[in-house]
Write an enzyme that holds these catalytic residues in place. Structure first.
Site, PDB file in Angstrom:
ATOM      1  N   ASP A 110      55.764  55.079  54.025  1.00 12.31           N
ATOM      2  CA  ASP A 110      56.918  55.716  54.672  1.00 12.31           C
ATOM      3  C   ASP A 110      57.089  55.219  56.105  1.00 12.31           C
ATOM      4  OD1 ASP A 110      54.667  57.005  55.787  1.00 12.31           O
ATOM      5  OD2 ASP A 110      55.798  58.829  56.147  1.00 12.31           O
ATOM      6  N   GLU A 125      54.245  55.398  58.357  1.00 13.68           N
ATOM      7  CA  GLU A 125      53.170  54.461  58.016  1.00 13.68           C
ATOM      8  C   GLU A 125      51.928  55.142  57.467  1.00 13.68           C
ATOM      9  OE1 GLU A 125      53.076  52.492  62.160  1.00 13.68           O
ATOM     10  OE2 GLU A 125      53.888  50.954  60.849  1.00 13.68           O
TER      11      GLU A 125
HETATM   12  C1  NOJ Z   1      49.669  54.238  63.349  1.00 14.62           C
HETATM   13  C2  NOJ Z   1      51.011  54.625  62.901  1.00 14.62           C
HETATM   14  O1  NOJ Z   1      51.930  53.949  63.630  1.00 14.62           O
HETATM   15  C3  NOJ Z   1      51.194  56.112  62.966  1.00 14.62           C
HETATM   16  O2  NOJ Z   1      52.459  56.463  62.523  1.00 14.62           O
HETATM   17  C4  NOJ Z   1      50.165  56.735  62.109  1.00 14.62           C
HETATM   18  O3  NOJ Z   1      50.251  58.130  62.208  1.00 14.62           O
HETATM   19  C5  NOJ Z   1      48.782  56.253  62.495  1.00 14.62           C
HETATM   20  N1  NOJ Z   1      48.699  54.820  62.534  1.00 14.62           N
HETATM   21  C6  NOJ Z   1      47.741  56.747  61.547  1.00 14.62           C
HETATM   22  O4  NOJ Z   1      47.918  56.176  60.296  1.00 14.62           O
HETATM   23  C1  NOJ Z   2      54.496  55.078  64.836  1.00 17.35           C
HETATM   24  C2  NOJ Z   2      55.628  55.587  64.060  1.00 17.35           C
HETATM   25  O1  NOJ Z   2      55.140  56.493  63.118  1.00 17.35           O
HETATM   26  C3  NOJ Z   2      56.370  54.477  63.364  1.00 17.35           C
HETATM   27  O2  NOJ Z   2      57.506  54.994  62.737  1.00 17.35           O
HETATM   28  C4  NOJ Z   2      56.776  53.412  64.338  1.00 17.35           C
HETATM   29  O3  NOJ Z   2      57.337  52.346  63.632  1.00 17.35           O
HETATM   30  C5  NOJ Z   2      55.605  52.933  65.146  1.00 17.35           C
HETATM   31  N1  NOJ Z   2      54.904  54.041  65.717  1.00 17.35           N
HETATM   32  C6  NOJ Z   2      56.057  52.014  66.280  1.00 17.35           C
HETATM   33  O4  NOJ Z   2      56.900  52.691  67.144  1.00 17.35           O
END
Ligand code: NOJ
Ligand code: NOJ
Length: 485
Positions: free
Chosen positions: A209, A212
């Protein structure tokens, strides 16, 4: 300021609608004045614009890369995410103010560099091909473990370039568009064709999603995929490719059917993820499905001619209600009466804080997404001000109108006073953001759920982009709706 309240008190009929918003906006109108808020949004818009530019024109990146944030640790966001880049470029290009501060010529050069960079990424041997979520800022593949593929990327990227292609066609640049952006679907050579083919072939497959974390099927991803195919179909037809038009529309309709699986008839809201397998960052958050990404989806893909999910659709209203109630309960900072609005996070139970993952927080882009949603809702209700109560939206209507005496089948009318209050509700989210933004106007990714101080990645491009999009919709409303009496 509360002159209208006394008028309302005597009118009886309107009383309920004023109280409508009592809980959220109680005494909030007195906390922020329209004129102050408007002045602040104008100053902040300029800051947001230039902060985005800093992240696009960064000297340590390959030309055309869009940094998610300049932060290199806790968290390291010194990357180009395909999703972030597409959303940021879209809000940047659509900002009404862009050409006031930046010449059309420079803007086009910048888009040209982004175009070349994305073309370069499409050619790289990345682990999941076009589904690869992020790349190093120097334009190389990021090979470490990550939640991949993330199949919203190609959809969002093509949506940006389709918009741009249409602008170029309006200016008579058909030859360039055909050679570089869209020749014919059969070729699968140019940037848009490649992305659209990827969507056609992959939307049925599970992926991660937008946050991520979860592997499965996502409302956000599917909706963007559908819209990309529909916009792609229109572009194909404009360029005389009728076969592609038919094919893309047919596929888009299948995606539309699949979106209905996200409606929880039991819980009565739109579920963001249909799980296949969860990446267990926080096992307690699993399976819930209440997620602000549903609201972001609707904002990003808003099309007044598309009747699939209108802003006043019952499922949408009930989901918004659920999101607000969840975060009101979850974040202590939302219980402070001296700050207008609510801080909204990604999903209840989130623990991602950019560093140690101790507890999740409200996000700027989520809070601004709620503001944008309400501005859109008001726009829609200006055209048709009726909502019929049903078993899905009834809780939202009762809450917002603070009335128990609404029954299924009733028609609820949103007249000028109610629209004003909905506008105030939207503004309360902007005022909330104003409260947490630094004095120099900077925005990171999150603000702390206890203290309100900024957290996680500084100067997040997407936070600034979310601000630009929300303010664009604020400006689309007539001045009369901002009168607070
Ligand atoms: C980094 C991702 O960008 C973030 O959205 C996520 O919550 C964490 N990794 C943990 O998986
Ligand atoms: C974490 C977020 O969950 C994700 O949607 C985003 O792409 C990355 N950070 C980078 O901003």
């Amino acid at each position: 300021m509360f002159k209208s309240l006394s008028r309302v008190l005597f009118s009886g009929i309107l009383l309920s609608s004023w109280l409508a918003f009592a809980e959220d906006i109680k005494c909030q109108a007195s906390l922020f004045l329209t004129a102050d808020l408007t002045a602040w949004t104008e100053a902040e818009e300029r800051i947001a614009f230039s902060r985005i530019l800093d992240n696009i024109d960064h000297e340590e990146t390959m030309e055309g890369a869009v940094l998610a944030s300049p932060s290199k640790n806790d968290p390291n966001y010194f990357f180009h995410w395909v999703r972030d880049a597409a959303l940021v470029m879209k809000s940047f290009l659509s900002s009404d103010q862009a050409t006031r501060w930046y010449s059309q010529f420079k803007l086009e050069k910048l888009i040209g560099r982004y175009f070349l960079f994305e073309g370069h990424l499409q050619d790289l041997p990345a682990p999941t091909g076009l589904g690869e979520p992020k790349f190093r800022a120097d334009g190389s593949v990021f090979e470490e473990d990550w939640g991949r593929p993330q199949n919203d990327g190609p959809a969002l990227r093509s949506l940006f370039f389709i918009k741009w292609a249409n602008r170029l066609l309006d200016k008579g640049k058909e030859k360039w568009v055909r050679e570089n952006l869209f020749s014919t679907m059969a070729n699968q050579k140019t940037l848009i064709e490649r992305d659209l083919w990827f969507v056609v072939q992959n939307w049925v497959h599970a992926g991660f999603d937008l946050w991520e974390e979860k592997n499965g099927h996502h409302f956000f991803t599917r909706y963007a995929q559908r819209r990309a195919l529909l916009e792609g179909a229109k572009l194909a037809r404009r360029l005389g490719d009728e076969d592609a038009f038919q094919r893309l529309v047919k596929e888009a309709n299948s995606i539309a059917d699949s979106l209905h699986h996200h409606l929880s008839h039991k819980d009565k809201y739109i579920i963001s993820n249909l799980p296949v397998h969860y990446f267990p960052l926080n096992p307690h958050a699993l399976g819930h499905g209440v997620d602000v990404s549903v609201v972001l989806t609707l904002n990003q893909n808003y099309d007044p001619d598309d009747s699939l999910f209108k802003m006043k659709n019952s499922w949408v209203l009930s989901t918004v209600h659920k999101i607000e109630e969840s975060f009101r309960a979850e974040y202590p900072i939302n219980r402070r009466e001296d700050i207008p609005g609510l801080g909204i996070g990604r999903y209840p139970g989130d623990v991602f804080d950019g560093a140690k993952n101790e507890y999740g927080n409200p996000w700027f882009l989520a809070t601004l997404g709620m503001a944008e949603y309400y501005y859109y809702l008001v726009q829609e209700l200006q055209i048709d001000n009726r909502i019929i109560a049903d078993d899905v939206n009834i809780d939202f209507l009762k809450k917002i109108l603070n009335r128990d005496t609404i029954y299924i089948g009733d028609t609820v009318y949103f007249d000028k006073e109610e629209l004003r209050l909905l506008t105030l509700k939207a503004d309360s989210y902007v005022a909330r953001v104003k409260f947490h933004v630094d004095e120099d106007g900077s925005m990171s990714e999150q603000f702390d759920r206890y203290t309100g101080y900024q957290r996680s990645a500084r100067h997040l491009s997407w936070s600034y982009a979310a601000f630009l999009s929300a303010i664009k919709q604020r400006r689309a409303l007539p001045a009369v709706l901002f009168e607070r009496h």
